[in-house]
Design an enzyme around this catalytic site. Structure first.
Site, mmCIF file in Angstrom:
data_model
loop_
_atom_site.group_PDB
_atom_site.id
_atom_site.type_symbol
_atom_site.label_atom_id
_atom_site.label_comp_id
_atom_site.label_asym_id
_atom_site.label_seq_id
_atom_site.Cartn_x
_atom_site.Cartn_y
_atom_site.Cartn_z
ATOM 1 N N ASP A 91 0.821 -1.204 -0.059
ATOM 2 C CA ASP A 91 -0.005 -0.086 -0.032
ATOM 3 C C ASP A 91 0.900 1.134 -0.003
ATOM 4 O OD1 ASP A 91 0.994 -0.619 2.506
ATOM 5 O OD2 ASP A 91 -0.920 -0.939 3.350
ATOM 6 N N ASP A 122 -7.479 -2.569 14.045
ATOM 7 C CA ASP A 122 -8.966 -2.741 13.825
ATOM 8 C C ASP A 122 -9.094 -4.062 12.695
ATOM 9 O OD1 ASP A 122 -7.736 -1.982 11.294
ATOM 10 O OD2 ASP A 122 -9.170 -0.182 11.221
ATOM 11 N N HIS A 173 -7.222 -4.611 10.309
ATOM 12 C CA HIS A 173 -7.004 -4.527 8.717
ATOM 13 C C HIS A 173 -5.619 -5.185 8.451
ATOM 14 C CE1 HIS A 173 -4.881 -0.419 9.728
ATOM 15 N NE2 HIS A 173 -3.865 -1.280 9.325
ATOM 16 N N GLU A 220 -9.449 -1.915 5.312
ATOM 17 C CA GLU A 220 -10.242 -1.632 6.687
ATOM 18 C C GLU A 220 -11.531 -2.565 6.623
ATOM 19 O OE1 GLU A 220 -8.727 -0.243 8.548
ATOM 20 O OE2 GLU A 220 -7.733 1.938 7.857
HETATM 21 C C1 F6R Z 1 1.471 -1.317 5.996
HETATM 22 C C2 F6R Z 1 0.272 -1.957 6.210
HETATM 23 C C3 F6R Z 1 -0.663 -2.033 7.532
HETATM 24 C C4 F6R Z 1 0.274 -2.243 8.611
HETATM 25 C C5 F6R Z 1 -0.655 -2.411 9.909
HETATM 26 C C6 F6R Z 1 0.224 -2.377 11.165
HETATM 27 O O1 F6R Z 1 2.163 -1.393 4.750
HETATM 28 O O2 F6R Z 1 -0.026 -2.693 5.358
HETATM 29 O O3 F6R Z 1 -1.620 -2.909 7.233
HETATM 30 O O4 F6R Z 1 1.070 -3.667 8.606
HETATM 31 O O5 F6R Z 1 -1.291 -0.941 10.021
HETATM 32 O O6 F6R Z 1 1.158 -1.495 11.414
HETATM 33 P P1 F6R Z 1 2.205 -1.613 12.705
HETATM 34 O O7 F6R Z 1 3.101 -2.596 12.280
HETATM 35 O O8 F6R Z 1 2.784 0.030 12.716
HETATM 36 O O9 F6R Z 1 1.362 -1.691 14.054
#
Ligand code: F6R
Length: 326
Positions: free
Chosen positions: A67, A136, A138, A143
């Site tokens: 992403d 959440d 994701h 989401e």
């Molecule tokens: C980032 C992504 C997100 C993160 C998720 C967890 O490329 O795809 O899904 O993996 O938000 O983020 P952290 O590791 O910062 O808790």
């Protein structure tokens, strides 16, 4: 789905990096699906270290990232392209033309998503996809929703995600409100998926992801339907039941004889039942893990191999833990 619990973030990062290293060693032109965020930072550090030690060669590797924030250019320090460049790409011998991140500067969402989809179709499914897990539920920036999106799309980030990610920005108002993300279908078509989860605050959502109903309201729950998912999670209770020690190999080890001897030892302990084998450790041992799991096919699921397992000095403890599955 396999779950590998580890003691701390350091061990989590080492194990995740070893699995990725094993993938690259066995298939030098691997396609890696990559994630950003805080969870994989340590993993990337270990991969860089392995490259610097001469254990890993990224020259034939291709990467596709999950992403990118809509509106951020790769030169922006908060962009995911910038993150990947600074944490990994600029520190290894990868061909930068073979590293792909959605184009955050394309204001036309349809165009941006179509371009990334065409690229993903051309490259084909990743050999291994690394995922973090949002609070959440994701994965990528898929989401919670009332349906699973198949391919790359533009999302409105939820309030939970904006709150979680504001720590990377000067202020909350700087956090972009939209992102381009790979779809759930694309993620599910990857050959293997490695989910790196760190922190107590993720315990509850992880439980929902691995044990709860499969629902787009918890997007990560779809991973229950993927045939090859390994969750690595910090925590101390790894394999508390049915844990046995076995002798692996000793003395002058070779991967082939290690595999042969380990299977024999495991079979002696648990017969022909289905076994989940949990091992852990360095680059060579990661290769051994892959070979071991291939060699025993359906009857044994190999999670990981440990440095300790392959100690070369006589008298060193050599062990693996395993348990009947189910
Ligand atoms: C980032 C992504 C997100 C993160 C998720 C967890 O490329 O795809 O899904 O993996 O938000 O983020 P952290 O590791 O910062 O808790």
């Amino acid at each position: 789905m396999q779950i590998c619990k580890v003691k701390n973030y350091q061990e989590l990062s080492r194990k995740a990096a070893n699995l990725i290293a094993a993938q690259i060693i066995l298939k030098p032109d691997s396609i890696l699906g990559l994630a950003t965020g805080s969870s994989p930072v340590g993993t990337y550090e270990h991969l860089v270290e392995m490259y610097e030690n001469g254990d890993l060669d990224f020259s034939q590797v291709t990467t596709v990232n999950l992403d990118e924030y809509k509106g951020l250019a790769g030169s922006d320090e908060q962009s995911y392209r910038y993150f990947m460049n600074t944490h990994l790409f600029h520190k290894i011998n990868i061909n930068h033309a073979n590293t792909y991140v959605p184009n955050g500067t394309e204001p036309d969402a349809e165009k941006a998503c179509q371009a990334y989809n065409e690229l993903l179709h051309k490259i084909g499914p990743a050999d291994i996809q690394i995922l973090g897990l949002g609070h959440d539920g994701h994965i990528g920036f898929n989401e919670p929703s009332d349906h699973f999106e198949n391919e790359t799309h533009c999302v409105d980030l939820t309030e939970t995600t904006i709150q979680a990610n504001k720590r990377f920005f000067d202020s909350e108002k700087d956090v972009p409100k939209q992102a381009y993300t790979m779809g759930i279908g694309t993620i599910m078509r990857c050959r293997k998926i490695l989910v790196v989860v760190s922190g107590k605050d993720k315990a509850e959502i992880l439980k929902q992801v691995i044990q709860g109903p499969v629902t787009p309201e918890v997007p990560g729950s779809i991973l229950q339907f993927h045939p090859e998912v390994l969750h690595t999670k910090e925590g101390r209770k790894m394999l508390s039941n049915f844990v046995y020690n076995i002798c692996g190999c000793s003395g002058d080890w070779k991967i082939d004889s290690f595999v042969e001897e380990s299977i024999k030892n495991i079979r002696e302990k648990v017969g022909n039942g289905k076994v989940l084998c949990a091992l852990s450790g360095g680059v060579d041992s990661s290769v051994a893990a892959v070979l071991l799991s291939k060699a025993v096919g359906n009857q044994l699921t190999c999670v990981f191999v440990d440095h300790g397992l392959l100690r070369k000095n006589e008298g060193d403890e050599v062990e693996a833990v395993f348990r009947p599955e189910g």
